[in-house]
Design a protein around this motif. Structure first.
Motif, PDB file in Angstrom:
ATOM      1  N   GLY A  18      38.127 -36.679 -39.145  1.00  0.00           N
ATOM      2  CA  GLY A  18      36.842 -36.051 -39.448  1.00  0.00           C
ATOM      3  C   GLY A  18      36.651 -34.817 -38.596  1.00  0.00           C
ATOM      4  O   GLY A  18      37.473 -34.518 -37.730  1.00  0.00           O
ATOM      5  N   LEU A  19      35.560 -34.104 -38.835  1.00  0.00           N
ATOM      6  CA  LEU A  19      35.305 -32.861 -38.108  1.00  0.00           C
ATOM      7  C   LEU A  19      33.974 -32.881 -37.378  1.00  0.00           C
ATOM      8  O   LEU A  19      33.280 -31.879 -37.284  1.00  0.00           O
ATOM      9  CB  LEU A  19      35.401 -31.669 -39.068  1.00  0.00           C
ATOM     10  CG  LEU A  19      36.811 -31.423 -39.607  1.00  0.00           C
ATOM     11  CD1 LEU A  19      36.803 -30.339 -40.672  1.00  0.00           C
ATOM     12  CD2 LEU A  19      37.769 -31.059 -38.487  1.00  0.00           C
ATOM     13  N   VAL A  44      43.245 -27.189 -42.998  1.00  0.00           N
ATOM     14  CA  VAL A  44      42.751 -28.363 -42.286  1.00  0.00           C
ATOM     15  C   VAL A  44      42.223 -29.337 -43.336  1.00  0.00           C
ATOM     16  O   VAL A  44      41.365 -28.985 -44.137  1.00  0.00           O
ATOM     17  CB  VAL A  44      41.636 -27.999 -41.278  1.00  0.00           C
ATOM     18  CG1 VAL A  44      41.079 -29.251 -40.613  1.00  0.00           C
ATOM     19  CG2 VAL A  44      42.170 -27.023 -40.230  1.00  0.00           C
ATOM     20  N   ILE A  45      42.751 -30.555 -43.320  1.00  0.00           N
ATOM     21  CA  ILE A  45      42.335 -31.593 -44.263  1.00  0.00           C
ATOM     22  C   ILE A  45      41.595 -32.668 -43.481  1.00  0.00           C
ATOM     23  O   ILE A  45      42.178 -33.323 -42.615  1.00  0.00           O
ATOM     24  CB  ILE A  45      43.542 -32.216 -44.988  1.00  0.00           C
ATOM     25  CG1 ILE A  45      44.321 -31.122 -45.724  1.00  0.00           C
ATOM     26  CG2 ILE A  45      43.096 -33.315 -45.939  1.00  0.00           C
ATOM     27  CD1 ILE A  45      45.674 -31.567 -46.235  1.00  0.00           C
ATOM     28  N   SER A  46      40.317 -32.832 -43.790  1.00  0.00           N
ATOM     29  CA  SER A  46      39.490 -33.861 -43.158  1.00  0.00           C
ATOM     30  C   SER A  46      39.406 -35.049 -44.115  1.00  0.00           C
ATOM     31  O   SER A  46      39.048 -34.884 -45.283  1.00  0.00           O
ATOM     32  CB  SER A  46      38.090 -33.315 -42.870  1.00  0.00           C
ATOM     33  OG  SER A  46      37.250 -34.346 -42.401  1.00  0.00           O
ATOM     34  N   LEU A  47      39.716 -36.237 -43.618  1.00  0.00           N
ATOM     35  CA  LEU A  47      39.627 -37.426 -44.468  1.00  0.00           C
ATOM     36  C   LEU A  47      38.180 -37.777 -44.777  1.00  0.00           C
ATOM     37  O   LEU A  47      37.857 -38.181 -45.890  1.00  0.00           O
ATOM     38  CB  LEU A  47      40.330 -38.614 -43.807  1.00  0.00           C
ATOM     39  CG  LEU A  47      41.825 -38.427 -43.502  1.00  0.00           C
ATOM     40  CD1 LEU A  47      42.382 -39.666 -42.823  1.00  0.00           C
ATOM     41  CD2 LEU A  47      42.608 -38.080 -44.751  1.00  0.00           C
ATOM     42  N   LEU A  48      37.307 -37.607 -43.778  1.00  0.00           N
ATOM     43  CA  LEU A  48      35.892 -37.926 -43.930  1.00  0.00           C
ATOM     44  C   LEU A  48      35.119 -36.680 -44.368  1.00  0.00           C
ATOM     45  O   LEU A  48      35.662 -35.580 -44.353  1.00  0.00           O
ATOM     46  CB  LEU A  48      35.337 -38.449 -42.598  1.00  0.00           C
ATOM     47  CG  LEU A  48      35.984 -39.739 -42.074  1.00  0.00           C
ATOM     48  CD1 LEU A  48      35.441 -40.091 -40.698  1.00  0.00           C
ATOM     49  CD2 LEU A  48      35.790 -40.888 -43.041  1.00  0.00           C
ATOM     50  N   PRO A  49      33.862 -36.835 -44.747  1.00  0.00           N
ATOM     51  CA  PRO A  49      33.055 -35.656 -45.094  1.00  0.00           C
ATOM     52  C   PRO A  49      33.034 -34.650 -43.937  1.00  0.00           C
ATOM     53  O   PRO A  49      33.164 -35.019 -42.764  1.00  0.00           O
ATOM     54  CB  PRO A  49      31.659 -36.238 -45.342  1.00  0.00           C
ATOM     55  CG  PRO A  49      31.919 -37.650 -45.774  1.00  0.00           C
ATOM     56  CD  PRO A  49      33.116 -38.086 -44.960  1.00  0.00           C
ATOM     57  N   GLU A  50      32.871 -33.384 -44.274  1.00  0.00           N
ATOM     58  CA  GLU A  50      32.886 -32.324 -43.264  1.00  0.00           C
ATOM     59  C   GLU A  50      31.846 -32.541 -42.178  1.00  0.00           C
ATOM     60  O   GLU A  50      30.766 -33.043 -42.436  1.00  0.00           O
ATOM     61  CB  GLU A  50      32.614 -30.970 -43.914  1.00  0.00           C
ATOM     62  CG  GLU A  50      33.790 -30.424 -44.650  1.00  0.00           C
ATOM     63  CD  GLU A  50      33.558 -29.004 -45.096  1.00  0.00           C
ATOM     64  OE1 GLU A  50      32.610 -28.348 -44.622  1.00  0.00           O
ATOM     65  OE2 GLU A  50      34.352 -28.546 -45.933  1.00  0.00           O
ATOM     66  N   HIS A  70      35.182 -42.498 -47.060  1.00  0.00           N
ATOM     67  CA  HIS A  70      34.202 -43.173 -46.220  1.00  0.00           C
ATOM     68  C   HIS A  70      34.882 -44.260 -45.416  1.00  0.00           C
ATOM     69  O   HIS A  70      35.849 -44.872 -45.887  1.00  0.00           O
ATOM     70  CB  HIS A  70      33.058 -43.729 -47.054  1.00  0.00           C
ATOM     71  CG  HIS A  70      32.331 -42.641 -47.803  1.00  0.00           C
ATOM     72  ND1 HIS A  70      31.397 -41.826 -47.192  1.00  0.00           N
ATOM     73  CD2 HIS A  70      32.436 -42.197 -49.067  1.00  0.00           C
ATOM     74  CE1 HIS A  70      30.949 -40.945 -48.059  1.00  0.00           C
ATOM     75  NE2 HIS A  70      31.573 -41.141 -49.211  1.00  0.00           N
ATOM     76  N   ARG A  71      34.410 -44.503 -44.223  1.00  0.00           N
ATOM     77  CA  ARG A  71      35.005 -45.515 -43.351  1.00  0.00           C
ATOM     78  C   ARG A  71      34.874 -46.899 -43.965  1.00  0.00           C
ATOM     79  O   ARG A  71      33.947 -47.181 -44.705  1.00  0.00           O
ATOM     80  CB  ARG A  71      34.331 -45.510 -41.984  1.00  0.00           C
ATOM     81  CG  ARG A  71      34.601 -44.241 -41.204  1.00  0.00           C
ATOM     82  CD  ARG A  71      34.068 -44.374 -39.781  1.00  0.00           C
ATOM     83  NE  ARG A  71      34.223 -43.137 -39.063  1.00  0.00           N
ATOM     84  CZ  ARG A  71      35.321 -42.800 -38.396  1.00  0.00           C
ATOM     85  NH1 ARG A  71      36.337 -43.603 -38.368  1.00  0.00           N
ATOM     86  NH2 ARG A  71      35.365 -41.635 -37.761  1.00  0.00           N
TER      87      ARG A  71
END
Length: 75
Positions: A18-19, A44-50, A70-71
């Protein structure tokens, strides 16, 4: 050692959970600041929302995308 500049750019993808503001995100930002952008274009690839770090990375010339996962356990 070989001079890489004659070989063209090397695209680099960075995958991060995440970021939000934290240690890994700060370390990634410092790495992105240090890499010469024309030679190493970054995604940059974030798995979670920005999170709030995304805009700063964009300001460095990086493309940022979120998979908006989402977690927890996938359903």
């Amino acid at each position: 050692m070989t001079d890489r500049r004659s070989e063209g750019p090397v695209a680099v993808a960075h995958v991060i959970t995440g970021l939000l503001v934290g240690g890994a995100e700060t370390a990634l930002t410092r790495l992105l600041e240090a890499l010469p952008r024309p030679e190493f274009p970054a995604l940059v690839i974030s798995l979670l929302p920005e999170g709030p770090m995304a805009e700063g990375m964009r300001g460095l010339g990086c493309q940022v995308v979120s998979l908006d996962l989402h977690r927890g356990v996938p359903t």
